[in-house]
Design a protein around this motif. Structure first.
Motif, PDB file in Angstrom:
ATOM      1  N   PRO A 186      -6.513   9.011   2.554  1.00  0.00           N
ATOM      2  CA  PRO A 186      -6.370   8.578   1.105  1.00  0.00           C
ATOM      3  C   PRO A 186      -7.162   7.327   0.757  1.00  0.00           C
ATOM      4  CG  PRO A 186      -4.039   9.331   1.899  1.00  0.00           C
ATOM      5  CD  PRO A 186      -4.920   9.115   3.194  1.00  0.00           C
ATOM      6  N   LEU A 187      -7.242   6.366   1.786  1.00  0.00           N
ATOM      7  CA  LEU A 187      -7.865   5.205   1.586  1.00  0.00           C
ATOM      8  C   LEU A 187      -9.392   5.467   1.492  1.00  0.00           C
ATOM      9  CD1 LEU A 187      -5.923   2.371   3.367  1.00  0.00           C
ATOM     10  CD2 LEU A 187      -6.249   2.657   1.065  1.00  0.00           C
ATOM     11  N   ALA A 200       0.758  -1.316  -0.210  1.00  0.00           N
ATOM     12  CA  ALA A 200      -0.063  -0.074   0.059  1.00  0.00           C
ATOM     13  C   ALA A 200       0.935   1.114  -0.045  1.00  0.00           C
ATOM     14  CB  ALA A 200      -0.844   0.241   1.134  1.00  0.00           C
ATOM     15  N   MET A 201       1.735   1.194   0.871  1.00  0.00           N
ATOM     16  CA  MET A 201       2.871   2.482   0.941  1.00  0.00           C
ATOM     17  C   MET A 201       3.436   2.453  -0.612  1.00  0.00           C
ATOM     18  SD  MET A 201       3.456   4.722   3.081  1.00  0.00           S
ATOM     19  CE  MET A 201       4.685   6.178   2.966  1.00  0.00           C
ATOM     20  N   VAL A 237      -6.906  11.363  -4.400  1.00  0.00           N
ATOM     21  CA  VAL A 237      -5.706  11.032  -3.490  1.00  0.00           C
ATOM     22  C   VAL A 237      -4.778  12.039  -3.919  1.00  0.00           C
ATOM     23  CG1 VAL A 237      -3.734   9.297  -3.406  1.00  0.00           C
ATOM     24  CG2 VAL A 237      -6.081   8.497  -3.624  1.00  0.00           C
ATOM     25  N   GLU A 238      -4.581  12.481  -5.102  1.00  0.00           N
ATOM     26  CA  GLU A 238      -3.594  13.633  -5.566  1.00  0.00           C
ATOM     27  C   GLU A 238      -4.317  14.953  -4.916  1.00  0.00           C
ATOM     28  OE1 GLU A 238      -3.036  13.900  -9.533  1.00  0.00           O
ATOM     29  OE2 GLU A 238      -1.604  12.225  -9.571  1.00  0.00           O
ATOM     30  N   PHE A 295       1.031   4.117  -2.729  1.00  0.00           N
ATOM     31  CA  PHE A 295       0.915   5.790  -2.580  1.00  0.00           C
ATOM     32  C   PHE A 295       2.191   6.168  -3.000  1.00  0.00           C
ATOM     33  CE2 PHE A 295       1.469   9.102   0.663  1.00  0.00           C
ATOM     34  CZ  PHE A 295       0.398   9.498   0.793  1.00  0.00           C
ATOM     35  N   ILE A 298       1.516   6.778  -6.771  1.00  0.00           N
ATOM     36  CA  ILE A 298       0.760   7.712  -7.240  1.00  0.00           C
ATOM     37  C   ILE A 298       1.602   9.441  -6.948  1.00  0.00           C
ATOM     38  CG2 ILE A 298      -1.244   9.014  -6.543  1.00  0.00           C
ATOM     39  CD1 ILE A 298      -2.490   6.512  -5.688  1.00  0.00           C
ATOM     40  N   LEU A 306      -3.202  14.922  -1.198  1.00  0.00           N
ATOM     41  CA  LEU A 306      -1.596  15.094  -0.997  1.00  0.00           C
ATOM     42  C   LEU A 306      -1.302  16.498  -1.041  1.00  0.00           C
ATOM     43  CD1 LEU A 306      -0.290  12.106  -2.635  1.00  0.00           C
ATOM     44  CD2 LEU A 306      -0.212  12.327  -0.456  1.00  0.00           C
ATOM     45  N   LEU A 336      -2.248   6.523   5.629  1.00  0.00           N
ATOM     46  CA  LEU A 336      -2.873   6.247   4.443  1.00  0.00           C
ATOM     47  C   LEU A 336      -4.543   6.162   4.641  1.00  0.00           C
ATOM     48  CD1 LEU A 336      -0.645   3.309   3.010  1.00  0.00           C
ATOM     49  CD2 LEU A 336      -0.591   5.811   2.612  1.00  0.00           C
ATOM     50  N   ARG A 349      -7.642   8.768  -8.648  1.00  0.00           N
ATOM     51  CA  ARG A 349      -6.244   9.311  -8.570  1.00  0.00           C
ATOM     52  C   ARG A 349      -6.420  10.783  -8.427  1.00  0.00           C
ATOM     53  NH1 ARG A 349      -3.072   9.667 -14.244  1.00  0.00           N
ATOM     54  NH2 ARG A 349      -4.860  11.229 -14.489  1.00  0.00           N
TER      55      ARG A 349
END
Length: 377
Positions: free
Chosen positions: A326-327, A42-43, A202-203, A46, A49, A206, A323, A199
Motif C-alpha cells: 500500500p505504501l 501508519a496502521m 490503496v482501496e 491504514f 482508510i 485492499l 503496509l 485513496r
C-alpha cells in the motif's frame, strides 16, 4: 573522429533531483529512528482508510445517514481488528494443549521422521533425536523473543486504537483545512483529485487482496478439512492474513499447514496432498485471478514490490511488511501527479506508464470520471 559533446542537463533539473534524493534519505532515516511512533500511526491511517471505504460502501447500498454509516463502519473494522488478535491468541493456545497439542507430539514425531529419512537414504549413521537438535538451539532466547513480540503486539494494538480515535476526531476538520490551504476552487479540486487517486489505489489493493484471499481461504479450508488437519479454521485465518504480505505470505500459506500435517499424522500423504493442493491454489490465484482483478492503480513493478517489502520490513518489522505494497501504491500515485517527480513514478510502475500522458484520451476520460465535484466555498 571528433568527439561528441556531452548531453546538456539543465542545472535546475540536477539540483531538483539532488534535493529529491536527499529528501528520500532524510525521510528514510526519520521513519527508521521514529519507528516506535510511526508504526502504530501508519496502521491507524491504514484502518482509517478501511473505515472510510466501508462507510461509503454502506452508504451506497443502504439508506443510512452518513454518521450512522460511519459508526457502523467503525464498529466493523474495530471488531474485526480485535477479533483477528483473539483468533491468533486462541489458535496459538491449541498448539500448547497438554493432551493433544502439537508441541506435545513434535518431539516423538521428529524422531520418527528423521528415522524414516535415514532409512530412505540408507545412511549408516544413527539419526539424531529431537532432543539432540533442541540441545543445539538456544530455546530460551527464542521463547523470550516470542514473548517480547507478543507483548509488543498487544501494546501496539492499544496505541493503534488511540491514534485511530484521534484521527477520527480530527477528520471533521479536514474540509475546512482544505479550503484554507487551497482558496482557489480549481487548485482545491486538483488536490482532492490527488487524494482520491491515492485513496483509490490503496482501496483497490485492499479490495483485490481481500477478495482473492477469501477465495484462497475457502478452497484451502475445504482441502484442510478433507485431510483432517487440526485447527483448520486457524490456519485458514493465517492464510488470509499473510496474503497481505507479498512474496513471504505465499510461502507461509503454502508451507506452514503441510509442515504441521507432518507432525499431526503418522503417514505422509496428508502433508503431500496439502503441499500440492495449496501450491496449486496459490498458483491459480496469483497467475490467473489476481492479475485480472488488478487495475491501473496497482501497476507496480515486481522488483519495487520486493524492495518495498525488504525496506519496510527492516524499518517497521511485520507491520511494515503488511503496509509495504500500500505504501508503494501511495508513493506511485502521488509522484505521478507532479512533473518533477513523474520520472520516479515511471520507475515504480510495471509498464512505464503510471498514468496516461496528459492530454491523451485515456487520461482525459480517467480525469473526467475521477475528478471530484467542486463544492461551494
Amino acid at each position: 573522429m571528433p568527439m561528441k559533446s556531452p548531453i546538456a542537463v539543465p542545472t535546475s533539473t540536477v539540483a531538483r533531483n539532488a534535493l529529491v534524493a536527499l529528501a528520500v534519505v532524510v525521510v528514510g532515516a526519520a521513519v527508521y529512528w521514529m519507528a516506535d511512533i510511526l508504526t502504530p500511526l501508519a496502521m491507524a491511517i491504514f484502518l482509517l482508510i478501511m473505515i472510510d471505504g466501508v462507510k461509503r460502501w454502506i452508504e451506497a447500498r443502504s439508506s443510512l445517514p452518513g454518521h450512522l454509516a460511519g459508526a457502523a463502519a467503525l464498529l466493523v473494522v474495530v471488531v474485526g481488528f480485535f477479533l483477528s488478535i483473539a483468533i491468533i491468541v486462541y489458535g496459538a493456545r491449541g498448539f500448547f494443549d497438554e493432551t493433544n497439542g502439537v508441541v506435545v507430539r513434535i518431539g516423538p514425531r521428529i524422531d520418527h521422521i528423521l528415522a524414516d529419512i535415514y532409512a530412505l537414504l540408507r545412511l549408516p549413521a544413527t539419526p539424531p533425536t529431537a532432543s539432540d537438535l533442541i540441545a543445539r538451539v538456544d530455546v530460551g532466547s527464542y521463547l523470550a523473543l516470542v514473548a517480547t513480540q507478543a507483548q509488543g503486539v498487544v501494546g501496539g494494538a492499544i496505541f493503534v486504537m488511540i491514534y485511530l480515535g484521534f484521527l477520527l476526531a480530527s477528520q471533521s476538520g479536514f474540509r475546512r483545512k482544505l479550503v484554507n490551504m487551497f482558496p482557489d476552487r480549481h487548485a482545491r479540486a486538483e488536490a482532492l483529485e490527488v487524494f482520491q487517486r491515492v485513496r483509490g489505489g490503496v482501496e483497490g489493493y485492499l479490495w483485490v487482496q481481500t477478495v482473492t484471499g477469501a477465495m484462497i481461504c475457502a478452497a484451502a479450508w475445504v482441502l484442510m478439512r478433507a485431510v483432517g488437519l487440526q485447527n483448520a479454521e486457524f490456519w485458514t485465518f493465517v492464510i488470509f492474513v499473510v496474503g497481505f504480505i507479498p512474496v513471504l505470505g505465499g510461502a507461509v500459506a503454502g508451507l506452514a499447514p503441510p509442515l504441521f500435517a507432518l507432525v499431526q499424522f503418522e503417514s505422509y500423504w496428508q502433508a503431500l496432498v496439502l503441499l500440492g493442493g495449496l501450491q496449486a491454489i496459490l498458483f491459480i490465484s496469483g497467475n490467473f485471478i489476481q492479475p485480472r482483478m488488478q487495475g491501473d492503480n496497482q501497476n507496480i513493478d515486481p522488483v519495487v514490490v520486493l524492495l518495498a517489502l525488504a525496506f519496510w520490513g527492516k524499518v517497521w518489522g511485520v507491520v511494515g511488511m503488511f503496509l509495504s505494497t500500500p505504501l508503494a501504491v501511495m508513493a506511485m500515485a502521488i509522484l505521478a501527479e507532479f512533473k518533477g517527480s513523474r520520472w520516479m513514478a515511471i520507475l515504480l510502475s510495471g509498464d512505464g506508464e503510471p498514468y496516461a500522458e496528459s492530454g491523451s484520451p485515456e487520461n482525459e476520460d480517467r480525469r473526467r470520471v475521477n475528478a471530484p465535484q467542486a463544492r461551494p466555498d
